[in-house]
Design a protein around this motif. Sequence first.
Motif, PDB file in Angstrom:
ATOM      1  N   GLY A   1     -31.146 -30.848  -3.308  1.00  0.00           N
ATOM      2  CA  GLY A   1     -30.168 -30.073  -4.063  1.00  0.00           C
ATOM      3  C   GLY A   1     -30.299 -28.581  -3.839  1.00  0.00           C
ATOM      4  O   GLY A   1     -31.249 -28.096  -3.210  1.00  0.00           O
ATOM      5  N   LEU A   2     -29.347 -27.853  -4.383  1.00  0.00           N
ATOM      6  CA  LEU A   2     -29.369 -26.403  -4.272  1.00  0.00           C
ATOM      7  C   LEU A   2     -30.619 -25.823  -4.930  1.00  0.00           C
ATOM      8  O   LEU A   2     -31.150 -24.808  -4.497  1.00  0.00           O
ATOM      9  CB  LEU A   2     -28.109 -25.812  -4.925  1.00  0.00           C
ATOM     10  CG  LEU A   2     -26.762 -26.218  -4.311  1.00  0.00           C
ATOM     11  CD1 LEU A   2     -25.609 -25.636  -5.134  1.00  0.00           C
ATOM     12  CD2 LEU A   2     -26.660 -25.763  -2.862  1.00  0.00           C
ATOM     13  N   GLY A   3     -31.088 -26.491  -5.997  1.00  0.00           N
ATOM     14  CA  GLY A   3     -32.279 -26.022  -6.694  1.00  0.00           C
ATOM     15  C   GLY A   3     -33.543 -26.133  -5.882  1.00  0.00           C
ATOM     16  O   GLY A   3     -34.560 -25.516  -6.211  1.00  0.00           O
ATOM     17  N   ASN A   4     -33.520 -26.948  -4.814  1.00  0.00           N
ATOM     18  CA  ASN A   4     -34.674 -27.063  -3.919  1.00  0.00           C
ATOM     19  C   ASN A   4     -34.568 -26.138  -2.715  1.00  0.00           C
ATOM     20  O   ASN A   4     -35.483 -26.076  -1.909  1.00  0.00           O
ATOM     21  CB  ASN A   4     -34.809 -28.501  -3.392  1.00  0.00           C
ATOM     22  CG  ASN A   4     -35.101 -29.492  -4.484  1.00  0.00           C
ATOM     23  OD1 ASN A   4     -34.201 -30.185  -4.924  1.00  0.00           O
ATOM     24  ND2 ASN A   4     -36.333 -29.547  -4.928  1.00  0.00           N
ATOM     25  N   GLY A   5     -33.413 -25.475  -2.567  1.00  0.00           N
ATOM     26  CA  GLY A   5     -33.221 -24.611  -1.407  1.00  0.00           C
ATOM     27  C   GLY A   5     -32.512 -25.290  -0.256  1.00  0.00           C
ATOM     28  O   GLY A   5     -32.477 -24.760   0.857  1.00  0.00           O
ATOM     29  N   VAL A   6     -31.941 -26.473  -0.507  1.00  0.00           N
ATOM     30  CA  VAL A   6     -31.192 -27.191   0.542  1.00  0.00           C
ATOM     31  C   VAL A   6     -29.754 -26.694   0.510  1.00  0.00           C
ATOM     32  O   VAL A   6     -29.076 -26.837  -0.512  1.00  0.00           O
ATOM     33  CB  VAL A   6     -31.235 -28.713   0.317  1.00  0.00           C
ATOM     34  CG1 VAL A   6     -30.476 -29.436   1.425  1.00  0.00           C
ATOM     35  CG2 VAL A   6     -32.690 -29.198   0.256  1.00  0.00           C
ATOM     36  N   ASN A   7     -29.266 -26.134   1.609  1.00  0.00           N
ATOM     37  CA  ASN A   7     -27.883 -25.677   1.603  1.00  0.00           C
ATOM     38  C   ASN A   7     -26.941 -26.806   2.014  1.00  0.00           C
ATOM     39  O   ASN A   7     -27.344 -27.803   2.610  1.00  0.00           O
ATOM     40  CB  ASN A   7     -27.685 -24.445   2.490  1.00  0.00           C
ATOM     41  CG  ASN A   7     -27.851 -24.727   3.970  1.00  0.00           C
ATOM     42  OD1 ASN A   7     -27.203 -25.623   4.529  1.00  0.00           O
ATOM     43  ND2 ASN A   7     -28.696 -23.953   4.638  1.00  0.00           N
ATOM     44  N   ARG A   8     -25.674 -26.644   1.651  1.00  0.00           N
ATOM     45  CA  ARG A   8     -24.683 -27.703   1.866  1.00  0.00           C
ATOM     46  C   ARG A   8     -24.540 -28.069   3.340  1.00  0.00           C
ATOM     47  O   ARG A   8     -24.451 -29.253   3.697  1.00  0.00           O
ATOM     48  CB  ARG A   8     -23.328 -27.268   1.299  1.00  0.00           C
ATOM     49  CG  ARG A   8     -22.176 -28.243   1.570  1.00  0.00           C
ATOM     50  CD  ARG A   8     -20.915 -27.806   0.880  1.00  0.00           C
ATOM     51  NE  ARG A   8     -21.075 -27.874  -0.559  1.00  0.00           N
ATOM     52  CZ  ARG A   8     -20.870 -28.980  -1.283  1.00  0.00           C
ATOM     53  NH1 ARG A   8     -20.481 -30.102  -0.696  1.00  0.00           N
ATOM     54  NH2 ARG A   8     -21.041 -28.964  -2.584  1.00  0.00           N
ATOM     55  N   HIS A   9     -24.513 -27.075   4.214  1.00  0.00           N
ATOM     56  CA  HIS A   9     -24.271 -27.350   5.627  1.00  0.00           C
ATOM     57  C   HIS A   9     -25.390 -28.197   6.234  1.00  0.00           C
ATOM     58  O   HIS A   9     -25.138 -29.129   7.014  1.00  0.00           O
ATOM     59  CB  HIS A   9     -24.131 -26.035   6.393  1.00  0.00           C
ATOM     60  CG  HIS A   9     -23.066 -25.142   5.837  1.00  0.00           C
ATOM     61  ND1 HIS A   9     -21.735 -25.472   5.859  1.00  0.00           N
ATOM     62  CD2 HIS A   9     -23.145 -23.935   5.210  1.00  0.00           C
ATOM     63  CE1 HIS A   9     -21.024 -24.510   5.286  1.00  0.00           C
ATOM     64  NE2 HIS A   9     -21.858 -23.574   4.876  1.00  0.00           N
ATOM     65  N   GLN A  10     -26.642 -27.915   5.865  1.00  0.00           N
ATOM     66  CA  GLN A  10     -27.757 -28.690   6.394  1.00  0.00           C
ATOM     67  C   GLN A  10     -27.728 -30.125   5.883  1.00  0.00           C
ATOM     68  O   GLN A  10     -27.898 -31.074   6.665  1.00  0.00           O
ATOM     69  CB  GLN A  10     -29.088 -28.036   6.018  1.00  0.00           C
ATOM     70  CG  GLN A  10     -30.309 -28.804   6.539  1.00  0.00           C
ATOM     71  CD  GLN A  10     -31.620 -28.116   6.210  1.00  0.00           C
ATOM     72  OE1 GLN A  10     -31.656 -27.156   5.449  1.00  0.00           O
ATOM     73  NE2 GLN A  10     -32.708 -28.606   6.778  1.00  0.00           N
ATOM     74  N   LEU A  11     -27.503 -30.306   4.576  1.00  0.00           N
ATOM     75  CA  LEU A  11     -27.485 -31.658   4.016  1.00  0.00           C
ATOM     76  C   LEU A  11     -26.291 -32.453   4.522  1.00  0.00           C
ATOM     77  O   LEU A  11     -26.411 -33.653   4.804  1.00  0.00           O
ATOM     78  CB  LEU A  11     -27.463 -31.584   2.488  1.00  0.00           C
ATOM     79  CG  LEU A  11     -27.563 -32.927   1.766  1.00  0.00           C
ATOM     80  CD1 LEU A  11     -28.879 -33.626   2.108  1.00  0.00           C
ATOM     81  CD2 LEU A  11     -27.451 -32.749   0.253  1.00  0.00           C
ATOM     82  N   LEU A  12     -25.137 -31.793   4.658  1.00  0.00           N
ATOM     83  CA  LEU A  12     -23.949 -32.502   5.131  1.00  0.00           C
ATOM     84  C   LEU A  12     -24.155 -33.023   6.549  1.00  0.00           C
ATOM     85  O   LEU A  12     -23.782 -34.168   6.861  1.00  0.00           O
ATOM     86  CB  LEU A  12     -22.737 -31.570   5.074  1.00  0.00           C
ATOM     87  CG  LEU A  12     -21.377 -32.211   5.387  1.00  0.00           C
ATOM     88  CD1 LEU A  12     -21.082 -33.337   4.409  1.00  0.00           C
ATOM     89  CD2 LEU A  12     -20.268 -31.170   5.351  1.00  0.00           C
TER      90      LEU A  12
END
Length: 622
Positions: free
Chosen positions: A51-62
């Motif tokens: 999640g965003l709270g862990n520092g994972v950005n949308r583009h990387q996770l997507l």
Amino acid sequence: MDSTGQNNLKRNKSEKKLLRKQIKARNTLMRHEGIECVSHTTQNLVVANGGLGNGVNRHQLLRLVEECGLVEALLMPPNKPYSIVKYGSTEEAKKAYDTLNGKEITLEDSNQNVTLYVNFVEKVHWEDIIPISLPPGLMMIEELVSPEEEQKMLESIDWTENEVIQNAQKSLKHRRVKHFGYEFRYDNNNVDKDKPLPGGLPEICSTLLEKCLKQGYIKHKPDQLTINQYEPGQGIPPHIDTHSAFEDEIISLSLGAGIVMDFKHPDGRTVAVMLPERSLLVMTGESRYLWTHGITPRKFDIVHASERQKVGSVTPDVGDLTLNRRGTRTSFTFRKVRRSPCNCTYPSVCDSQQGCQREEAPSFHDSETEASKLEEEYVHKVYEEIATHFSSTRHSPWPKIVEFLRTLPKGSIVADVGCGNGKYLGINKDLYMERRLAAVRELARLLRPGGKALIYIWAMEQEYNKQKSKYLKEKRASKGKEEEINTDVAWGLFCDQMHDNGSQDSACSDRVLNDSKDKGGNAKEVIHSKLPVHTNRTSFHSQDVLVPWHLKGGTNKKGECVKALQLPAGSKELQEFSRVFHRYYHVFCEGELEAACKTLDCIRIQKSYYDQGNWCVVLEKQ
């Protein structure tokens, strides 16, 4: 044992460890977020630690989840350490479940490693969220200057003669700053009008200001400029520029990098506003005089992922949020020094008018009736609604209260009495003390001769003997250790140490949900109250205040679980989920409690002391 057996043993241990982590993630999601995982295959997955709270950005996770199939939706709630993925089929979701569970990834923005844990969830409903309006009087102008003009302005700053910020808060002392026209004082948000700085404003600003005047962005040519340079992680405390110091218009140009600025209304409403690089922020009217503005010190901002909204308010659309790493931002903030008292329409926050305005609040035509209504609205009704959540945050006994109870004889009957009464409001000051005496007298009536009472009252002085109270410290402590990402509500989902900031803190997750105009609760009505609304985890500026309570998602007044992500945006249920309530409090000044108790002949004060932001007395019935 041969090598094959050893490999099987290692694999079994690894699988068992993964299963334990997966179950822990499932339980934590249910306990903290009300998200119920299921054992059967569905199209929807919750990705813990993704999640965003862990520092994972949308583009990387997507990119990661799209390797397993067609992704219909990727929901990333702000400041939460999980995401929800919806696939086109259960087969694709099962593939992602098998592929991603236990997968370690390196965050693109920080080079830190996180391990993903995946579980199935039932169908999740969501709808488009209505954009949040900017504070009245606030305007954003994109691309006010060209990249070439930006570069020239940045190169024109001579940082070799860096000025020291005198009398500033500790958080400001490592910031680079330059003053022109007049020195801006950070200790009181004011200027010394009788000590203009030589040289005036830089010549390079002339073209910019002429453009602003010509386009009608400002009406008065500024005569004061402050240039600040912010490194990632630095911020600005929430504040209102002093009314008597500056005219209505305050403008700020962002160069070098964009940033999110937070605006807050006295009734608790907040709006996060994206200030893109080379954009101009214009504050006039209500946004300048009534709303505080500040920048949260952190290295990442939550922003919209799509190109359609790169400026203005940041809407809590879980389907379009990502992280943006902050860069070095230089702000040019222009003001016009005021030469006459401010006569704005916001006297409650105006320093020019506070000394001469007629004392209005609280003054009721029918004091008893109105006070009863106030008590019913801001005490009885509020605690009926928040009782379950309030009780869940009261679990650690206070040492001095434990000490008092242990001094009582065996078999003593203890009455735990909670007081929160507004009936003395609207009555003259002489009558105030009669009302408080009545409360103490009633406590004394319950005691047998020799019986003792311990009274704790919230103190006006939240900083005493140069020590901040726990109430003030917890705002800082709730952020945990220094991290790459400063998330006000980041709780260690899969760490041994859990954080739960759902009580009195103005948590980010609550804040973005509460940005709608109709929050439910009593937030709307508080606008019409004559009592000031206190900002949680800050010092008190008035003895009679309304204190916000952010009802944490996951429980309602019946103690039932509420699943936030399964509620349609804009629905009545979501409004209920994100309600803010305001509780009436009278905070006591030093000596006020003892003075009230000493007027009663039937009791004597055995002991009085200050304990973590409270004035306390131990009474004995004569």
